[in-house]
Design an enzyme around this catalytic site. Structure first.
Site, PDB file in Angstrom:
ATOM      1  N   ASP A 152       0.827  -1.201   0.000  1.00  0.00           N
ATOM      2  CA  ASP A 152       0.000   0.000   0.000  1.00  0.00           C
ATOM      3  C   ASP A 152       0.868   1.259   0.000  1.00  0.00           C
ATOM      4  OD1 ASP A 152      -2.335   1.414  -0.006  1.00  0.00           O
ATOM      5  OD2 ASP A 152      -2.740   1.177   2.127  1.00  0.00           O
TER       6      ASP A 152
ATOM      7  N   HIS B 147       2.518   3.456  -9.043  1.00  0.00           N
ATOM      8  CA  HIS B 147       2.461   2.008  -9.277  1.00  0.00           C
ATOM      9  C   HIS B 147       3.712   1.546 -10.027  1.00  0.00           C
ATOM     10  CE1 HIS B 147      -1.468   2.013  -7.622  1.00  0.00           C
ATOM     11  NE2 HIS B 147      -2.043   2.639  -8.623  1.00  0.00           N
TER      12      HIS B 147
ATOM     13  N   LEU C  93      12.035 -19.911  -5.159  1.00  0.00           N
ATOM     14  CA  LEU C  93      11.049 -19.101  -4.416  1.00  0.00           C
ATOM     15  C   LEU C  93       9.713 -19.235  -5.114  1.00  0.00           C
ATOM     16  CD1 LEU C  93      10.356 -16.719  -2.334  1.00  0.00           C
ATOM     17  CD2 LEU C  93      10.809 -15.166  -4.242  1.00  0.00           C
TER      18      LEU C  93
HETATM   19  C1  FPP Z   1      -1.909   0.011  -3.425  1.00  0.00           C
HETATM   20  O1  FPP Z   1      -1.473   1.354  -3.343  1.00  0.00           O
HETATM   21  C2  FPP Z   1      -1.303  -0.665  -4.567  1.00  0.00           C
HETATM   22  C3  FPP Z   1      -1.997  -1.231  -5.609  1.00  0.00           C
HETATM   23  C4  FPP Z   1      -3.469  -1.225  -5.704  1.00  0.00           C
HETATM   24  C5  FPP Z   1      -1.305  -1.848  -6.759  1.00  0.00           C
HETATM   25  C6  FPP Z   1      -0.071  -2.639  -6.451  1.00  0.00           C
HETATM   26  C7  FPP Z   1       0.683  -2.776  -7.711  1.00  0.00           C
HETATM   27  C8  FPP Z   1       2.001  -2.676  -7.852  1.00  0.00           C
HETATM   28  C9  FPP Z   1       2.950  -2.515  -6.712  1.00  0.00           C
HETATM   29  C10 FPP Z   1       2.516  -2.686  -9.234  1.00  0.00           C
HETATM   30  C11 FPP Z   1       3.479  -3.730  -9.594  1.00  0.00           C
HETATM   31  C12 FPP Z   1       3.038  -5.096  -9.287  1.00  0.00           C
HETATM   32  C13 FPP Z   1       3.384  -6.164 -10.030  1.00  0.00           C
HETATM   33  C14 FPP Z   1       3.078  -7.516  -9.495  1.00  0.00           C
HETATM   34  C15 FPP Z   1       4.045  -6.039 -11.344  1.00  0.00           C
HETATM   35  P1  FPP Z   1      -2.549   2.516  -3.406  1.00  0.00           P
HETATM   36  O2  FPP Z   1      -2.744   2.899  -4.834  1.00  0.00           O
HETATM   37  O3  FPP Z   1      -3.806   2.093  -2.702  1.00  0.00           O
HETATM   38  O4  FPP Z   1      -1.830   3.647  -2.607  1.00  0.00           O
HETATM   39  P2  FPP Z   1      -2.519   4.795  -1.722  1.00  0.00           P
HETATM   40  O5  FPP Z   1      -3.096   4.115  -0.512  1.00  0.00           O
HETATM   41  O6  FPP Z   1      -1.366   5.673  -1.380  1.00  0.00           O
HETATM   42  O7  FPP Z   1      -3.530   5.482  -2.577  1.00  0.00           O
END
Ligand code: FPP
Length: 240
Positions: free
Chosen positions: A12, A29, A123
């Site tokens: 997050d 992201h 892994l």
């Molecule tokens: C949450 O942060 C994150 C996500 C919904 C997406 C996670 C995706 C990645 C880390 C991209 C790469 C992953 C792979 C497997 C290639 P948020 O957007 O909710 O953050 P916020 O709480 O600050 O708004």
């Protein structure tokens, strides 16, 4: 030192990382992908058996179309750019969640990446996509109900063990350490069944800033925790 066999992470804080820099959320992201790479590598080096990352929840479809689109593009690109390296490093890739809702091409690529890396043993990297803990438990219940209707499973045989064996990741070590970055103290419908006895660790670090040192801090905290599984502290010490 006790190393968790299975680590699960709610990644997050990508959006906030970008917003603090006056950048669009999708760049958060993209930066998060680098932290994924570093975390996978560090888990492999420290001898963790399974790493499960929450990349896209069943609820994430309700985000603005542009952000959902950017995440989908990121997944496609990551499949193209990362799988060779993961394969070379002996990582077995496994997507968990309801893949049916994805674009057919993306779902096909995910299945191909799983098939290609199926023989690897360094892994196990589980990427949870269109995943929800309640969905997982209900799909296990549905599978068993169908088997019972066909007369293949007796109702009395349905217990915790059998239901658990039909949830995602059942054939892997139980989750030992559950990490959430980004400062929120919630489980958010991630692995509900699988974290029954996991140690929970919440980090204020935003996911793109999560690095090997931050992961080591979580592992150190885990190693200092006493896992009692319902027993008393004295019992745990007596049995070692
Ligand atoms: C949450 O942060 C994150 C996500 C919904 C997406 C996670 C995706 C990645 C880390 C991209 C790469 C992953 C792979 C497997 C290639 P948020 O957007 O909710 O953050 P916020 O709480 O600050 O708004």
């Amino acid at each position: 030192m006790s190393i968790p066999r299975h680590i699960a992470i709610v990644m997050d804080g990508n959006g906030r990382w970008a917003q603090r820099r006056h950048l669009p959320r999708k760049l958060g992201h993209r930066e998060g992908q680098k932290a994924v790479r570093a975390t996978v590598e560090h888990c492999r080096q420290r001898g963790v058996e399974s790493l499960t990352l929450f990349a896209f929840s069943s609820e994430n479809w309700s985000r603005p179309d542009e952000e959902v689109g950017a995440l989908m593009q990121l997944f496609v690109k990551a499949l193209d750019s990362e799988v060779d390296e993961l394969h070379r490093n002996g990582v077995r890739l496994n997507f968990v969640g309801d893949l049916e809702r994805f674009d057919a091409e993306l779902a096909t690529r995910m299945r191909a990446a799983m098939a290609r890396t199926a023989g690897n043993t360094a892994l196990r990297l589980n990427i949870a996509v269109n995943y929800g803990g309640r969905w997982d438990i209900s799909q296990a219940a549905r599978t068993l109900a169908a088997a019972a209707l066909r007369g293949e499973v007796a109702i009395e045989a349905i217990d915790e063990d059998l239901l658990g064996r039909h949830t995602c990741l059942a054939e892997q070590a139980p989750v030992d350490l559950f990490i959430r970055t980004g400062g929120e103290v919630r489980v958010s419908n991630f692995l509900l069944w699988q974290i029954a006895y996991a140690e929970l660790y919440f980090s204020p670090v935003l996911w793109p800033d999560f690095d090997a040192a931050a992961l080591d801090a979580a592992i150190d905290t885990f190693a200092r925790r006493e896992r009692r599984y319902g027993q008393t502290s004295a019992q745990v010490r007596a049995t070692g």
